[in-house]
Design a protein around this motif. Structure first.
Motif, PDB file in Angstrom:
ATOM      1  N   UNK A 156      11.949  46.745  61.255  1.00  9.45           N
ATOM      2  CA  UNK A 156      11.861  45.696  60.245  1.00  9.45           C
ATOM      3  C   UNK A 156      12.351  44.443  61.187  1.00  9.45           C
ATOM      4  N   UNK A 157      13.553  44.443  61.942  1.00  8.63           N
ATOM      5  CA  UNK A 157      14.268  43.226  62.277  1.00  8.63           C
ATOM      6  C   UNK A 157      13.547  42.687  63.363  1.00  8.63           C
ATOM      7  N   UNK A 158      13.222  43.749  64.431  1.00 12.91           N
ATOM      8  CA  UNK A 158      12.652  43.431  65.620  1.00 12.91           C
ATOM      9  C   UNK A 158      11.213  42.812  65.664  1.00 12.91           C
ATOM     10  N   UNK A 159      10.306  43.433  64.804  1.00 16.51           N
ATOM     11  CA  UNK A 159       9.065  42.877  64.735  1.00 16.51           C
ATOM     12  C   UNK A 159       9.191  41.575  63.984  1.00 16.51           C
ATOM     13  N   UNK A 160       9.932  41.519  62.798  1.00 15.12           N
ATOM     14  CA  UNK A 160      10.182  40.269  62.255  1.00 15.12           C
ATOM     15  C   UNK A 160      10.303  38.884  63.085  1.00 15.12           C
ATOM     16  N   UNK A 161      11.265  39.277  63.720  1.00 21.77           N
ATOM     17  CA  UNK A 161      11.732  38.371  64.822  1.00 21.77           C
ATOM     18  C   UNK A 161      10.821  37.824  65.817  1.00 21.77           C
ATOM     19  N   UNK A 162       9.918  39.000  66.022  1.00 24.00           N
ATOM     20  CA  UNK A 162       8.804  38.651  67.001  1.00 24.00           C
ATOM     21  C   UNK A 162       7.736  37.874  66.597  1.00 24.00           C
ATOM     22  N   UNK A 163       8.079  37.613  65.243  1.00 22.66           N
ATOM     23  CA  UNK A 163       7.010  36.496  64.595  1.00 22.66           C
ATOM     24  C   UNK A 163       5.771  37.387  64.148  1.00 22.66           C
ATOM     25  N   UNK A 164       5.689  38.820  63.926  1.00 22.16           N
ATOM     26  CA  UNK A 164       4.565  39.508  63.227  1.00 22.16           C
ATOM     27  C   UNK A 164       4.456  39.005  61.947  1.00 22.16           C
ATOM     28  N   UNK A 165       3.834  38.027  61.457  1.00 19.38           N
ATOM     29  CA  UNK A 165       3.891  37.801  60.041  1.00 19.38           C
ATOM     30  C   UNK A 165       3.317  39.051  59.114  1.00 19.38           C
ATOM     31  N   UNK A 166       2.429  39.696  59.604  1.00 22.36           N
ATOM     32  CA  UNK A 166       1.754  40.719  58.850  1.00 22.36           C
ATOM     33  C   UNK A 166       2.582  42.002  58.684  1.00 22.36           C
ATOM     34  N   UNK A 167       3.890  42.096  59.581  1.00 18.48           N
ATOM     35  CA  UNK A 167       4.598  43.340  59.656  1.00 18.48           C
ATOM     36  C   UNK A 167       5.050  43.499  58.239  1.00 18.48           C
ATOM     37  N   UNK A 168       4.633  44.769  57.650  1.00 16.50           N
ATOM     38  CA  UNK A 168       5.085  45.000  56.250  1.00 16.50           C
ATOM     39  C   UNK A 168       6.443  45.145  55.812  1.00 16.50           C
ATOM     40  N   UNK A 169       7.201  45.725  56.758  1.00 20.20           N
ATOM     41  CA  UNK A 169       8.490  46.290  56.300  1.00 20.20           C
ATOM     42  C   UNK A 169       9.472  45.145  56.415  1.00 20.20           C
TER      43      UNK A 169
END
Lengths: 328, 351
Positions: A156-169
């Motif tokens: 959750x945290x890492x993908x969100x930080x990486x700016x993956x807007x579509x990341x669902x969690x």
């Protein structure tokens, strides 16, 4: 079958009343009002709170009120901690988030666990079996908390930080995915965002225990005479495993699922705390910390009801899968 | 079934060769203590409509023989000798693929097991379990299969088959369960029926009924039966030919009549003597028994495997293991000094 179900329910009514009596008495061993208000409280404050809960009335009357609340499922008393909120209201809003975690987690972990154990039993003693069992032990040796923290961080945290807007969690938080009343509806997307990651973590945590247990069950079934009969009839191996063996193995599987239910509930308390999901687990922990007597009393009654219902359900499922149970 | 059974019927009318040939069957098990040979160089044929009895005490390899034919032993522990063959319809079943075996099992060769109490799946109905075999091996539709199941249950003298078809195994007695097992085994009209101690777990009156039933069905369907048992009384009732096994080897093979009236191997003799006979002995006399125990398969003596328990043991028995020798009259025995007079043998040979 209906007679069987009704009989099971009737048997469990006295059990439930017994549980209620115990809970009722246990919560009154020490005066809940003192517990809540502490030593500095004035006598007037104490008397007022006591009267508002009816704690000044004789015990049988108090129990009668408690029983009525439980039977009508209408918990009118107000929470001490959350002023102005009825206990029933808290219960109602926390039950769906809780079930959104526990039900999918339980179903998925059982289905996946049984499936993996069948594969392990199929390859018994050979490489796939060994690898799966080593993985299971490894999985069991790691703490629940590690899974939660790692899961939140990497999924959750890492993908969100990486700016993956579509990341669902989402890392934390909750929005109701089932909204009742007018303008309500079902929003599966919200479930994915807020519940799926905790459910996955819960499934992974129970996987090690489940597969090891189910594998033992399956391996025991593979040695039975009826398996040889099925082979001698010309049955294929998948038919033998997924039809002959599985139905016989259902009794231990059901027993296992129902006996893990308390742990699933406790486990989901951790998940609810860490993921900020306003479920029953989080509510009861909050209530216990704050000595919120009306909430504790009501929630314990509801938990007990869930357990007794699961016991009845266990017996009914036994009868469904095993014809021998129906007679006795 | 359809096509194959037509073919069968055509075959059965003509007197032709054996339906199943076992050649030099050797079955070995990998165990923690090393490799053990449970069945050692066993050969026999069965013809349609014939009943072959395989007799011997526990651990002599009779069940392993039958399970080897059906390849029911787990692959990772059991292996077969290089020269071993089980020839059925021109195929060596020991080298057949798993899918070829599935077509044979239940259809061409069927099996009844010792324990009727546990051999049926407890959580499925009788009808379901019969239906399963029909589904695998016939093209019948669901309704036809149900009719056939009821017909089969009638054939095995199951009382009230229309009701029993929907019952579960625990609702049936041991004898009735064994009838269901027989019905399952026979529903696809197999060429060969292997019955592994089918009556051991049943009480004596039921035993007799089951044996009668097997006899009757054999003559009606012309099935070849391999009957595995330790009970010589059973053999006398139903078998045409008998093969006696001891410690994994065939030690005597002849017609049932010959084996009973003219046993040549001391072991067979001992088995026959140990059957209680009515009015045969004085009151209080001890029943003769074969002294000693079966040698462990891991520590077989050199020479004859029966030597340590044999009353007629000679030096030759310790030095050389006897071959299975077929006497001129067709009676085979694995003994250097067979019982019975040599005069008898010459008579047998000249006639």
């Amino acid at each position: 079958m209906w007679a069987f179900i009704i009989r099971k329910i009737l048997y469990n009514v006295p059990v439930y009343v017994g549980v209620l009596v115990l809970v009722f008495l246990a919560l009154r061993v020490q005066d809940p009002v003192y517990q809540y208000l502490g030593q500095e409280a004035g006598q007037e404050q104490i008397d007022q709170l006591r009267r508002s809960m009816g704690l000044d009335r004789p015990l049988p009357v108090q129990f009668g009120i408690y029983l009525r609340e439980v039977v009508t499922f209408n918990f009118e008393a107000q929470s001490w901690n959350q002023r102005g909120t009825e206990v029933g209201e808290i219960l109602k809003r926390s039950i769906v988030p809780s079930l959104s975690l526990t039900v999918p987690a339980l179903v998925l972990s059982t289905v996946i666990g049984v499936f993996i154990s069948l594969i392990a039993a199929y390859f018994r003693g050979r490489a796939p079996d060994r690898i799966l069992m080593i993985a299971a032990v490894l999985g069991m040796s790691i703490s629940f908390l590690v899974y939660i923290i790692f899961g939140q961080f990497f999924f959750a945290a890492v993908p969100r930080e990486a700016g993956l807007g579509w990341w669902p969690f989402a890392v934390q938080g909750y929005e109701p995915w089932i909204v009742f009343g007018e303008g309500g509806g079902v929003y599966p997307g919200r479930w994915v965002t807020y519940c799926m990651l905790p459910v996955m973590i819960s499934v992974i945590v129970s996987m090690g225990y489940d597969t090891r247990f189910y594998r033992a069950v399956m391996v025991e079934e593979t040695g039975r005479d009826y398996i040889t009969t099925a082979v001698a009839k010309g049955a294929t191996k998948p038919k033998i495993m997924f039809v002959h063996m599985l139905k016989n193995a259902m009794i231990p599987v059901i027993t296992r699922v129902m006996s893990t239910l308390p742990f699933v509930v406790i486990g989901s308390i951790l998940l609810e705390m860490y993921f900020g999901i306003p479920g029953m687990g989080r509510e009861i922990i909050t209530a216990i910390i704050n000595k919120d007597f009306p909430v504790i009393q009501a929630f314990v009654a509801v938990f007990a009801l869930i357990f007794i219902a699961s016991v009845i359900l266990t017996d009914v499922l036994y009868a469904v899968v095993d014809p021998r149970v129906r007679l006795s | 079934m359809g096509q194959r059974s037509e073919q069968n019927r055509a075959n059965r009318t003509g007197a032709e060769g054996p339906v199943l040939s076992v050649r030099r069957l050797t079955t070995r098990f990998r165990t923690d203590r090393g490799i053990v040979t449970a069945v050692d160089d066993v050969s026999f044929d069965v013809a349609p409509g014939e009943t072959l009895g395989i007799v011997g005490e526990s651990g002599c390899g009779k069940t392993v023989t039958s399970k080897s034919i059906m390849r029911l032993l787990p692959d990772h522990v059991a292996s077969y000798g290089d020269e071993s063959e089980v020839i059925y319809r021109g195929n060596n079943l020991l080298r057949a693929s798993e899918s070829e075996m599935r077509k044979v099992r239940g259809d061409g060769i069927a099996m009844i097991f010792q324990e009727p109490m546990t051999s049926l799946n407890p959580v499925f109905t009788v009808g379901w379990q019969l239906n399963e075999a029909l589904k695998y091996h016939t093209k019948l539709r669901a309704r036809e299969r149900r009719a056939r199941i009821i017909e089969m249950l009638k054939l095995v003298d199951m009382p009230n088959p229309e009701k029993r078809i929907d019952e579960y195994p625990h609702q049936l007695s041991g004898g009735m369960r064994q009838r269901v097992m027989i019905a399952i085994a026979l529903c696809c009209e197999p060429d060969v029926l292997i019955a592994d101690e089918p009556t051991t777990a049943l009480d004596v009156t039921i035993q007799a009924q089951i044996l009668d039933l097997m006899n009757e069905l054999k003559s009606r369907l012309n099935t070849a039966i391999i009957l595995i048992t330790h009970d010589l009384g059973v053999v006398a009732q139903v078998c045409d030919r008998v093969q006696v096994m001891y410690a994994g080897r065939v030690i005597e093979s002849a017609s049932a009549r010959e084996v009973f009236h003219n046993p040549r191997h001391p072991y067979t003799r001992g088995l026959l003597d140990s059957i209680p006979k009515q009015g045969g002995k004085q009151k209080g006399a001890r029943l003769p028994a074969i002294g000693g125990i079966v040698p462990s398969l891991w520590e077989l003596p050199p020479g004859c495997r029966f030597q340590e328990r044999c009353r007629y043991k000679q030096q030759k028995c310790v030095d050389v293991e006897p071959d299975l020798v077929t006497d001129p009259d067709g009676h085979a025995r694995r003994c250097h000094f067979p019982l019975g007079t040599s005069a008898k043998l010459t008579v047998g040979a000249s006639s």
